[in-house]
Design an enzyme around this catalytic site. Structure first.
Site, mmCIF file in Angstrom:
data_model
loop_
_atom_site.group_PDB
_atom_site.id
_atom_site.type_symbol
_atom_site.label_atom_id
_atom_site.label_comp_id
_atom_site.label_asym_id
_atom_site.label_seq_id
_atom_site.Cartn_x
_atom_site.Cartn_y
_atom_site.Cartn_z
ATOM 1 N N ASP A 105 0.789 -1.083 0.202
ATOM 2 C CA ASP A 105 0.160 -0.073 0.063
ATOM 3 C C ASP A 105 0.972 1.406 0.129
ATOM 4 O OD1 ASP A 105 0.818 -0.545 2.483
ATOM 5 O OD2 ASP A 105 -0.888 -0.278 3.426
ATOM 6 N N CYS A 106 1.680 1.221 -0.780
ATOM 7 C CA CYS A 106 2.901 2.392 -0.877
ATOM 8 C C CYS A 106 2.309 3.752 -1.314
ATOM 9 C CB CYS A 106 3.926 2.282 -1.632
ATOM 10 S SG CYS A 106 3.517 1.815 -3.396
ATOM 11 N N TRP A 107 0.833 3.746 -2.013
ATOM 12 C CA TRP A 107 0.230 4.860 -2.419
ATOM 13 C C TRP A 107 -0.247 5.506 -1.352
ATOM 14 C CZ3 TRP A 107 -5.078 5.084 -1.275
ATOM 15 C CH2 TRP A 107 -5.631 4.101 -0.629
ATOM 16 N N ALA A 110 2.576 7.439 0.435
ATOM 17 C CA ALA A 110 2.857 8.765 -0.299
ATOM 18 C C ALA A 110 1.736 9.879 0.069
ATOM 19 C CB ALA A 110 2.743 8.479 -1.838
#
Length: 188
Positions: A105-107, A110
């Site tokens: 879930d890198c979004w 960010a």
């Protein structure tokens, strides 16, 4: 602060209109849940809040994120069960507070990192009337700008773990929980 013309200026001008439903002073409530009322009720009963509209259950995670066998081995834990002295925020909120969980879930990382750089928005998203020390009842709330309105989202503080690891976003500091709880509210 002087804002340039454009979407950010319009956003700030719109959410500063106090009387309008969906303004920070007159929030819309997701699922008609009132944070203060629910917290007061839990405190009066001596119980921790459990959110029936977004339960600590695999249905709140989604069946596409993990294989079926892993979904059924999820454990739900409250920060008070994870750390001796949990805090919502330690020192101050920073983009360096956030780490990626088991799910990619890198979004979210960010987005949260960007939010920490916009203090005037962060103060609306992350209300300071909650925590683990005073009036703790296992309930938290966060505010999101959704289709032109500020919406207050109430959650319980149960977080999903798989094999002892955070499933989603987690804090870099072991006893700081704003990233995990904010992501849970966004998911709801």
């Amino acid at each position: 602060m002087m804002l340039a013309p454009g979407p950010q200026r319009k956003l700030v001008e719109t959410w500063q209109t106090k009387e309008r439903p969906g303004s920070p002073q007159n929030l819309k409530k997701l699922n008609n849940q009132d944070f203060n009322h629910l917290r007061s009720y839990c405190l009066s009963k001596g119980q921790l809040f459990e959110d029936g509209t977004f339960p600590a259950h695999i249905s709140s995670i989604g069946s596409q994120l993990l294989p079926e066998d892993k979904l059924h081995s999820i454990e739900w834990r409250r920060p008070i069960e994870i750390q001796h002295n949990p805090r919502l925020i330690v020192d101050d909120v920073s983009r360096f507070d956030i780490a990626q969980g088991h799910i990619g879930d890198c979004w979210v990382l960010a987005a949260l990192g960007s939010l920490t750089l916009q203090k005037h928005f962060l103060d609306n998203v992350l209300p300071n009337d909650q925590g683990f020390q005073h009036n703790y009842a296992g309930i938290f709330h966060f505010r999101f700008w959704h289709f032109g309105d500020w919406v207050d989202v109430v959650i319980d503080d149960k977080l999903p773990f798989h094999n002892g690891n955070y499933l989603f976003v987690h804090p870099q500091m072991r006893n700081e929980f704003w990233p995990s709880l904010l992501e849970k509210a966004y998911a709801k």
